[in-house]
Design an enzyme around this catalytic site. Structure first.
Site, PDB file in Angstrom:
ATOM      1  N   TYR A  70      -0.720   9.151  16.981  1.00 33.55           N
ATOM      2  CA  TYR A  70      -0.241   8.294  16.081  1.00 33.55           C
ATOM      3  C   TYR A  70       0.756   7.364  17.065  1.00 33.55           C
ATOM      4  O   TYR A  70       1.710   7.502  17.321  1.00 33.55           O
ATOM      5  CB  TYR A  70       0.711   8.663  15.032  1.00 33.55           C
ATOM      6  CG  TYR A  70      -0.019   9.643  13.882  1.00 33.55           C
ATOM      7  CD1 TYR A  70      -1.318   9.903  13.960  1.00 33.55           C
ATOM      8  CD2 TYR A  70       0.832  10.516  13.215  1.00 33.55           C
ATOM      9  CE1 TYR A  70      -1.905  10.531  13.107  1.00 33.55           C
ATOM     10  CE2 TYR A  70       0.097  11.385  12.243  1.00 33.55           C
ATOM     11  CZ  TYR A  70      -1.134  11.278  12.322  1.00 33.55           C
ATOM     12  OH  TYR A  70      -1.705  12.202  11.424  1.00 33.55           O
ATOM     13  N   PHE A 215      -3.007  11.848   3.252  1.00 33.92           N
ATOM     14  CA  PHE A 215      -3.286  10.832   1.927  1.00 33.92           C
ATOM     15  C   PHE A 215      -3.108  11.319   0.691  1.00 33.92           C
ATOM     16  O   PHE A 215      -3.757  11.080  -0.288  1.00 33.92           O
ATOM     17  CB  PHE A 215      -4.922  10.300   2.002  1.00 33.92           C
ATOM     18  CG  PHE A 215      -5.589   9.465   3.208  1.00 33.92           C
ATOM     19  CD1 PHE A 215      -4.564   9.073   4.064  1.00 33.92           C
ATOM     20  CD2 PHE A 215      -6.844   9.147   3.302  1.00 33.92           C
ATOM     21  CE1 PHE A 215      -4.926   8.289   5.064  1.00 33.92           C
ATOM     22  CE2 PHE A 215      -7.245   8.228   4.050  1.00 33.92           C
ATOM     23  CZ  PHE A 215      -6.248   7.759   4.985  1.00 33.92           C
ATOM     24  N   GLY A 218      -3.453   8.590  -1.637  1.00 30.23           N
ATOM     25  CA  GLY A 218      -4.736   8.009  -1.685  1.00 30.23           C
ATOM     26  C   GLY A 218      -4.619   6.811  -0.700  1.00 30.23           C
ATOM     27  O   GLY A 218      -5.368   5.738  -1.133  1.00 30.23           O
ATOM     28  N   GLY A 220      -2.549   4.742  -0.387  1.00 32.41           N
ATOM     29  CA  GLY A 220      -1.765   3.595  -0.842  1.00 32.41           C
ATOM     30  C   GLY A 220      -2.620   2.487  -1.892  1.00 32.41           C
ATOM     31  O   GLY A 220      -2.253   1.528  -2.275  1.00 32.41           O
TER      32      GLY A 220
HETATM   33  N1  LIG Z   1      -4.438  15.424   9.450  1.00 31.29           N
HETATM   34  C1  LIG Z   1      -4.999  14.315   9.457  1.00 31.29           C
HETATM   35  O1  LIG Z   1      -6.301  14.047   9.768  1.00 31.29           O
HETATM   36  C2  LIG Z   1      -4.224  13.031   8.805  1.00 31.29           C
HETATM   37  C3  LIG Z   1      -5.121  11.759   8.477  1.00 31.29           C
HETATM   38  C4  LIG Z   1      -4.118  10.871   7.901  1.00 31.29           C
HETATM   39  C5  LIG Z   1      -3.083  11.130   7.414  1.00 31.29           C
HETATM   40  N2  LIG Z   1      -2.327  12.313   7.958  1.00 31.29           N
HETATM   41  C6  LIG Z   1      -1.008  12.484   7.693  1.00 31.29           C
HETATM   42  O2  LIG Z   1      -0.670  12.320   6.295  1.00 31.29           O
HETATM   43  C7  LIG Z   1       0.379  11.295   6.276  1.00 31.29           C
HETATM   44  C8  LIG Z   1       0.265  10.593   4.783  1.00 31.29           C
HETATM   45  O3  LIG Z   1      -0.903   9.801   4.883  1.00 31.29           O
HETATM   46  P1  LIG Z   1      -0.820   8.280   4.813  1.00 31.29           P
HETATM   47  O4  LIG Z   1       0.519   7.538   5.196  1.00 31.29           O
HETATM   48  O5  LIG Z   1      -2.023   7.889   5.534  1.00 31.29           O
HETATM   49  O6  LIG Z   1      -1.155   7.988   3.428  1.00 31.29           O
HETATM   50  P2  LIG Z   1      -0.445   8.016   1.965  1.00 31.29           P
HETATM   51  O7  LIG Z   1       0.862   8.898   1.981  1.00 31.29           O
HETATM   52  O8  LIG Z   1      -1.538   8.731   0.949  1.00 31.29           O
HETATM   53  O9  LIG Z   1      -0.370   6.516   1.529  1.00 31.29           O
HETATM   54  C9  LIG Z   1       0.442   5.716   2.218  1.00 31.29           C
HETATM   55  C10 LIG Z   1       0.300   4.209   2.132  1.00 31.29           C
HETATM   56  O10 LIG Z   1       0.835   3.939   0.952  1.00 31.29           O
HETATM   57  C11 LIG Z   1       1.790   3.139   0.910  1.00 31.29           C
HETATM   58  N3  LIG Z   1       3.063   3.532  -0.004  1.00 31.29           N
HETATM   59  C12 LIG Z   1       3.701   4.648   0.130  1.00 31.29           C
HETATM   60  N4  LIG Z   1       4.744   4.799  -0.847  1.00 31.29           N
HETATM   61  C13 LIG Z   1       4.546   3.719  -1.746  1.00 31.29           C
HETATM   62  C14 LIG Z   1       4.996   3.322  -2.871  1.00 31.29           C
HETATM   63  N5  LIG Z   1       6.073   4.037  -3.185  1.00 31.29           N
HETATM   64  N6  LIG Z   1       4.660   2.121  -3.496  1.00 31.29           N
HETATM   65  C15 LIG Z   1       3.791   1.309  -2.868  1.00 31.29           C
HETATM   66  N7  LIG Z   1       3.163   1.782  -1.626  1.00 31.29           N
HETATM   67  C16 LIG Z   1       3.474   2.920  -1.072  1.00 31.29           C
HETATM   68  C17 LIG Z   1       2.219   2.916   2.337  1.00 31.29           C
HETATM   69  O11 LIG Z   1       2.486   1.573   2.601  1.00 31.29           O
HETATM   70  P3  LIG Z   1       4.149   1.217   2.995  1.00 31.29           P
HETATM   71  O12 LIG Z   1       4.309   1.578   4.407  1.00 31.29           O
HETATM   72  O13 LIG Z   1       4.087  -0.314   2.545  1.00 31.29           O
HETATM   73  O14 LIG Z   1       4.842   2.074   2.051  1.00 31.29           O
HETATM   74  C18 LIG Z   1       1.041   3.310   3.153  1.00 31.29           C
HETATM   75  O15 LIG Z   1       0.191   2.264   2.905  1.00 31.29           O
HETATM   76  C19 LIG Z   1       0.482  10.580   7.150  1.00 31.29           C
HETATM   77  O16 LIG Z   1       1.643   9.900   7.677  1.00 31.29           O
HETATM   78  C20 LIG Z   1       0.123  11.507   8.231  1.00 31.29           C
HETATM   79  O17 LIG Z   1       1.315  12.233   8.953  1.00 31.29           O
HETATM   80  C21 LIG Z   1      -2.893  13.248   8.726  1.00 31.29           C
END
Ligand SMILES: NC(=O)c1ccc[n+]([C@@H]2O[C@H](COP(=O)([O-])OP(=O)(O)OC[C@H]3O[C@@H](n4cnc5c(N)ncnc54)[C@H](OP(=O)(O)O)[C@@H]3O)[C@@H](O)[C@H]2O)c1
Length: 289
Positions: A70, A215, A218, A220
């Site tokens: 990251y 995710f 999803g 976001g």
């Molecule tokens: N193991 C793997 O292969 C893998 C792959 C992907 C991710 N991950 C891990 O999983 C974690 C979570 O995944 P993710 O961050 O990609 O996806 P997520 O948590 O499903 O969604 C994050 C997205 O949603 C938005 N968001 C978050 N809270 C919100 C709210 N209350 N209202 C409106 N929008 C909101 C964020 O934008 P804003 O910044 O504008 O809030 C961001 O664009 C990552 O941080 C990472 O640590 C692991």
């Protein structure tokens, strides 16, 4: 940081055990989104990224997920900058074996030599002597899976890693890995809108392995109609309903919603206090099946 402000575990969805050795609050934080756009380079708002991390911990988050890829390196460095010296109960879970050589590119290397080097790099960036939870980010199509897991077992014996987890794996991977080293967590893509790994969630629950859905919101994308309807009843945000559904889906569920905004972080963590009724849970459970 004001310890008085920290909320009790119950407000963050209760707690979950990592291999019987560590216990963390079930709403964690995913630190992928605090980097630059496209998970590349430094964040546009450096102070804002530090503020999100500090606020998460202030609100009781004691599980932060990151990875060497990251940024690359940026997320781990920001975590150390914001939070070192770390609160005693903070578990930082990082990952390696899936690299980011350029924007938009992901390449596999979970070879023993690479993993050893990756772990040393994460230790340095995180300013740690031992990583509480190290996760194999992705099985490598070239390196035999047992060799990757065997290397993590070796690094654990050397005291560089406390606990081992897997990511992006099948049930067969988990069973194979368990023969080499205890696996305390599995991190696969999973959310209200994406139940592909339902059977792995069930397997983890049966075996007392924490399941960390990535995710969880999803990524976001606009929330589903069913989430919106229940959110209206509770006067809340549909993402809170999505997180509450995850927490109620399994006691081993440890969501790590990601955000670069303090406001979104606070909204997401409030989901820990939201209880869906049995009918609401059933309705959501059946929506996508
Ligand atoms: N193991 C793997 O292969 C893998 C792959 C992907 C991710 N991950 C891990 O999983 C974690 C979570 O995944 P993710 O961050 O990609 O996806 P997520 O948590 O499903 O969604 C994050 C997205 O949603 C938005 N968001 C978050 N809270 C919100 C709210 N209350 N209202 C409106 N929008 C909101 C964020 O934008 P804003 O910044 O504008 O809030 C961001 O664009 C990552 O941080 C990472 O640590 C692991």
């Amino acid at each position: 940081m004001n310890a008085q402000l920290r909320v009790p575990a119950a407000s963050l969805g209760g707690s979950v055990s990592l291999g019987g050795e560590l216990t963390v609050n079930r709403l964690g934080f995913g630190a992928m989104r605090i980097t630059g756009e496209g998970v590349w380079g430094p964040p546009k708002n450096h102070a804002g990224a530090l503020a999100v991390l500090r606020r998460a911990v202030e609100l009781g988050v004691n599980f932060i997920d990151t990875a060497d890829s990251y940024g690359p390196g940026v997320s781990e460095e920001l975590i150390a900058e914001a939070l070192f010296p770390y609160p005693k109960d903070l578990v930082i879970a990082t990952k390696g074996g899936w690299n980011r050589p350029a924007p938009g590119q992901w390449t596999h290397d979970a070879s023993p030599a690479h993993l050893r080097k990756a772990i040393e790099g994460s230790l340095k960036r995180l300013r740690l002597e031992r990583i509480d939870l190290y996760q194999l980010h992705h099985p490598d199509p070239i390196t035999p899976f047992d060799d990757s897991v065997g290397t993590l077992a070796e690094m654990r014996r050397q005291g560089k890693i406390r606990l081992v987890g897997l990511s992006n794996v099948t049930r067969e991977h988990i069973e194979r890995a368990q023969k080499i080293v205890p696996i305390v967590s599995v991190q696969n893509r999973y959310s209200f809108a994406d139940r592909e790994w339902d059977s792995v969630v069930d397997y983890c629950q049966q075996h007392g392995i924490a399941f960390i859905p990535w995710f969880p919101l999803g990524a976001g994308k606009a929330p589903d109609k069913a989430l919106n309807q229940i959110a209206e009843v509770h006067h809340t945000h549909p993402f809170q309903v999505a997180l509450s559904w995850l927490l109620q889906r399994s006691p081993v569920m440890l969501p790590i919603p990601g955000t670069s905004s303090v406001e979104h972080l606070e909204e997401n963590l409030a989901a820990g206090a939201l209880r869906l009724t049995a009918d609401e849970f059933r309705q959501l459970q059946e929506t996508k099946r």
